[in-house]
Design a protein around this motif. Structure first.
Motif, mmCIF file in Angstrom:
data_model
loop_
_atom_site.group_PDB
_atom_site.id
_atom_site.type_symbol
_atom_site.label_atom_id
_atom_site.label_comp_id
_atom_site.label_asym_id
_atom_site.label_seq_id
_atom_site.Cartn_x
_atom_site.Cartn_y
_atom_site.Cartn_z
ATOM 1 N N GLU A 134 10.497 15.199 16.782
ATOM 2 C CA GLU A 134 10.732 13.761 16.877
ATOM 3 C C GLU A 134 10.123 13.033 15.672
ATOM 4 O OE1 GLU A 134 12.373 10.479 19.022
ATOM 5 O OE2 GLU A 134 12.584 12.647 19.269
ATOM 6 N N ILE A 135 8.969 13.487 15.220
ATOM 7 C CA ILE A 135 8.333 12.877 14.050
ATOM 8 C C ILE A 135 9.203 13.076 12.811
ATOM 9 C CG2 ILE A 135 6.331 12.981 12.505
ATOM 10 C CD1 ILE A 135 4.651 13.774 14.962
ATOM 11 N N GLN A 136 9.727 14.281 12.614
ATOM 12 C CA GLN A 136 10.545 14.583 11.446
ATOM 13 C C GLN A 136 11.785 13.707 11.378
ATOM 14 O OE1 GLN A 136 7.968 16.653 9.718
ATOM 15 N NE2 GLN A 136 9.985 16.809 8.784
ATOM 16 N N LYS A 137 12.348 13.396 12.520
ATOM 17 C CA LYS A 137 13.567 12.574 12.562
ATOM 18 C C LYS A 137 13.327 11.155 12.050
ATOM 19 C CE LYS A 137 15.756 14.802 16.591
ATOM 20 N NZ LYS A 137 16.147 14.589 18.010
ATOM 21 N N ARG A 138 12.090 10.683 12.137
ATOM 22 C CA ARG A 138 11.822 9.273 11.850
ATOM 23 C C ARG A 138 11.098 9.044 10.525
ATOM 24 N NH1 ARG A 138 13.887 9.991 16.284
ATOM 25 N NH2 ARG A 138 14.624 8.344 17.628
ATOM 26 N N LEU A 139 10.973 10.071 9.685
ATOM 27 C CA LEU A 139 10.254 9.872 8.422
ATOM 28 C C LEU A 139 11.047 9.007 7.446
ATOM 29 C CD1 LEU A 139 8.575 13.341 7.829
ATOM 30 C CD2 LEU A 139 7.594 11.235 8.752
ATOM 31 N N VAL A 140 12.373 9.110 7.485
ATOM 32 C CA VAL A 140 13.219 8.207 6.710
ATOM 33 C C VAL A 140 13.829 7.221 7.691
ATOM 34 C CG1 VAL A 140 15.229 7.996 5.203
ATOM 35 C CG2 VAL A 140 13.709 9.977 4.997
ATOM 36 N N CYS A 141 13.406 5.971 7.575
ATOM 37 C CA CYS A 141 13.807 5.024 8.614
ATOM 38 C C CYS A 141 13.604 3.591 8.140
ATOM 39 C CB CYS A 141 12.971 5.249 9.880
ATOM 40 S SG CYS A 141 11.202 5.011 9.595
ATOM 41 N N THR A 142 14.253 2.681 8.844
ATOM 42 C CA THR A 142 13.963 1.262 8.708
ATOM 43 C C THR A 142 12.829 0.933 9.673
ATOM 44 O OG1 THR A 142 16.250 0.741 8.170
ATOM 45 C CG2 THR A 142 14.887 -1.070 8.962
ATOM 46 N N ARG A 143 11.808 0.262 9.186
ATOM 47 C CA ARG A 143 10.661 -0.070 10.033
ATOM 48 C C ARG A 143 10.715 -1.535 10.397
ATOM 49 N NH1 ARG A 143 6.958 2.996 5.694
ATOM 50 N NH2 ARG A 143 8.327 4.799 5.667
ATOM 51 N N TYR A 144 10.572 -1.788 11.670
ATOM 52 C CA TYR A 144 10.652 -3.156 12.189
ATOM 53 C C TYR A 144 9.410 -3.426 13.022
ATOM 54 C CZ TYR A 144 12.119 -6.988 15.281
ATOM 55 O OH TYR A 144 12.187 -8.162 15.983
ATOM 56 N N ASN A 145 8.875 -4.644 12.911
ATOM 57 C CA ASN A 145 7.816 -5.019 13.841
ATOM 58 C C ASN A 145 7.974 -6.459 14.275
ATOM 59 O OD1 ASN A 145 6.130 -6.778 12.018
ATOM 60 N ND2 ASN A 145 5.907 -4.840 10.907
ATOM 61 N N GLN A 146 7.480 -6.756 15.446
ATOM 62 C CA GLN A 146 7.556 -8.094 16.042
ATOM 63 C C GLN A 146 6.408 -8.244 17.020
ATOM 64 O OE1 GLN A 146 9.879 -10.710 15.773
ATOM 65 N NE2 GLN A 146 8.573 -11.846 17.163
ATOM 66 N N PHE A 147 5.839 -9.429 17.081
ATOM 67 C CA PHE A 147 4.756 -9.704 18.019
ATOM 68 C C PHE A 147 5.187 -10.841 18.942
ATOM 69 C CE2 PHE A 147 1.576 -7.112 15.934
ATOM 70 C CZ PHE A 147 2.043 -7.052 14.629
ATOM 71 N N LEU A 148 5.074 -10.620 20.251
ATOM 72 C CA LEU A 148 5.393 -11.637 21.248
ATOM 73 C C LEU A 148 4.123 -11.976 22.007
ATOM 74 C CD1 LEU A 148 8.726 -10.210 22.731
ATOM 75 C CD2 LEU A 148 8.443 -11.795 20.821
ATOM 76 N N PHE A 149 3.930 -13.254 22.275
ATOM 77 C CA PHE A 149 2.682 -13.700 22.903
ATOM 78 C C PHE A 149 2.985 -14.736 23.978
ATOM 79 C CE2 PHE A 149 -0.733 -16.975 22.881
ATOM 80 C CZ PHE A 149 -1.771 -16.213 23.391
#
Length: 522
Positions: A379-394
């Motif tokens: 699973e780690i190998q599949k995600r090494l090339v990826c778009t990274r997204y983050n969001q914080f909800l409060f």
């Protein structure tokens, strides 16, 4: 003449400060909860008295109030009822969260709603209605709640630092409660222009009555006009209009308005005279809205609105965001990471399992925020090339809680969601939030379940400047806010919003014709 209630202490706890609203169903005051150090609340006195048939009405009121209080814990799109009671004058009252916003009726009157904004508002209102229609467990029994008075003035639009324009539904259950008061038996309870034909008949109502009223409101939101107009504002005139008169078309009400056929069909379907001809649940409406919003995303992307160094991406309808694309700082791992990762060991107090948790690391004498992740090696190998997204909800109430969303997206393998909830009333939660705001990035540390002793890979995700600023603000807010409720309530509310948000985030990422590794942050 000053209001005699201003300055009054209610239940030895709520000090009334000023009247902020009046209507047929009661009066609303801004008050402060002196038991919690002056936290602002809203107190609504209902326009009924339990003097007559006191025990029966009081029991009825308490049952309805309890149900509505539980409903506010189920959906962020329903105003939260925190307390209720009957004052010395036998007048029932609710104590609600104090919200500063603008009525949807004022929004409609002052502004033309764009289609994306309309879809966002209606989806949020529908989510609130769905949580009510699905029912609340009270004393071991599921109790569906029908609003009975859906109209723009019962919708409040507030500006939320995490969710942008957040819509909340007010006054659930009040119309039904007033029907139990003998003083109101000779009056029609509801709003004539928005009432369903079966409501005008005085029949027992189900969720489809609210759907009719929602249809009236949707037509008004889109055109600024009502779909049905009675010759006089009498019960008889409106009764005949709702039963016999066909709603006018969009082309008649707003000739220049361009709307997708799906939107027009949805609204007209809700306005069907017979309940069986309408959508049978709000869930059906939400499916249509989701499809419309995703089509709108695709249309925006195909029109040339895409990721750029200085531009922005589609903003999910519930979120006020400043999405940023930044060049990826690490292709997979930087040279220094080869030296760092073997030194990072999986904590002995954490299980060997698929889990995510935050814990800062020290690099070159500097404390850096990090998200520790254990997954199978494949699973780690599949995600090494990826778009990274983050969001914080409060959310502040009922308990200050932050949802930290990380997403690794690869077109071939799909999304890997990495959520974590931070309690901002705890020292560790506040420290992590402050660190994220200060640094503007965090490390993702991957540990393989097969070889758990050492960190196998390290990636980096950057945080948008707007989110950094809000993280700091949320820490400050959390320090000063009271928390009379269990943290789990806020966690449940955020979890619901997170699930609702996922399809919008994915639709945005799927519209990007790339698998290149770069960051997206909201």
């Amino acid at each position: 003449m000053s209001d005699p209630n201003v300055g009054r202490l209610l239940s030895n706890r709520y000090q009334l400060q000023e009247i902020i609203g009046t209507g047929a169903m009661g009066r609303v005051y801004r008050a402060k909860d002196i038991l919690l150090g002056g936290v602002p609340v809203a107190v609504k006195f209902l326009a009924l008295s339990v003097q007559n048939n006191k025990m029966r009405l009081q029991e009825r009121f308490e049952r309805e109030a309890k149900t509505c209080a539980l409903l506010g814990q189920k959906s962020i799109h329903v105003v939260r009822v925190m307390d209720y009671g009957v004052d010395a004058n036998n007048t029932p009252f609710y104590v609600m969260e104090y919200l500063q916003g603008i009525s949807l009726s004022d929004v409609i009157r002052k502004q033309h709603l764009t289609l994306p904004r309309f879809l966002s508002f209606i989806r949020q209102i529908s989510l609130g209605l769905q949580s009510a229609h699905d029912g609340i467990m009270v004393d071991g029994k599921i109790c569906p709640i029908i609003h009975r008075d859906i109209k723009p003035s019962n919708m409040l639009v507030i500006q939320d630092a995490s969710f942008g324009e957040l819509v909340k539904v007010l006054d659930f259950g009040i119309a039904k409660l007033l029907q139990a008061d003998s003083n109101y038996t000779n009056y029609y309870l509801g709003t004539l222009a928005y009432s369903s034909p079966e409501q005008m008949d005085g029949k027992e109502l189900d969720n489809r009555s609210d759907i009719y009223s929602l249809g009236v409101m949707m037509f008004e939101m889109l055109t600024g006009k009502m779909p049905l107009v009675a010759p006089t504002h009498s019960f008889g005139a409106w009764y005949k209009t709702h039963h016999q008169k066909a709603p006018r078309s969009f082309s008649e009400a707003a000739p220049t308005l361009q709307l997708p056929n799906e939107v027009q069909n949805l609204v007209m379907g809700c306005l069907a005279k017979a309940p069986g001809d309408r959508p049978q649940s709000v869930g059906e409406i939400l499916k249509i809205l989701t499809s419309l919003e995703q089509n709108d995303i695709a249309h925006t992307q195909n029109s040339g609105v895409s990721a750029s160094a200085s531009g922005s991406l589609f903003v999910p309808p519930t979120i006020k965001s400043d999405f940023e694309q930044k060049p990826k700082l690490d292709s997979t791992i930087t040279p220094s990471n080869h030296e760092i990762t073997p030194q990072l060991c999986w904590p002995q107090n954490k299980p060997i399992a698929n889990i995510v948790f935050p814990h800062p690391i020290r690099l070159q004498g500097e404390l850096i925020p990090a998200l520790w992740i254990m997954l199978p090696q494949e699973e780690i190998q599949k995600r090494l090339v990826c778009t990274r997204y983050n969001q914080f909800l409060f959310i502040t109430t009922p308990h200050p809680m932050l949802l930290w969303i990380s997403l690794l997206y690869n077109r071939k393998y799909g999304p890997k969601w990495l959520p974590y909830y931070l309690d901002l009333k705890t020292n560790i939660g506040q420290e992590i939030a402050r660190l994220l705001a200060e640094k503007g990035f965090y490390r993702l540390l991957f540990f393989a379940r097969e070889t758990p002793n050492n960190c196998s890979k390290m990636l980096l995700s950057t945080i948008a400047s707007g989110q950094r600023q809000r993280l700091q603000e949320w820490v400050t807010i959390s320090n000063t806010s009271a928390s009379p409720c269990e943290p789990q309530l806020s966690k449940s509310l955020l979890k619901t919003e997170y699930e609702n948000l996922k399809p919008q985030i994915l639709a945005k990422l799927e519209a990007l014709d790339t698998d290149l590794p770069f960051d997206l942050s909201a």
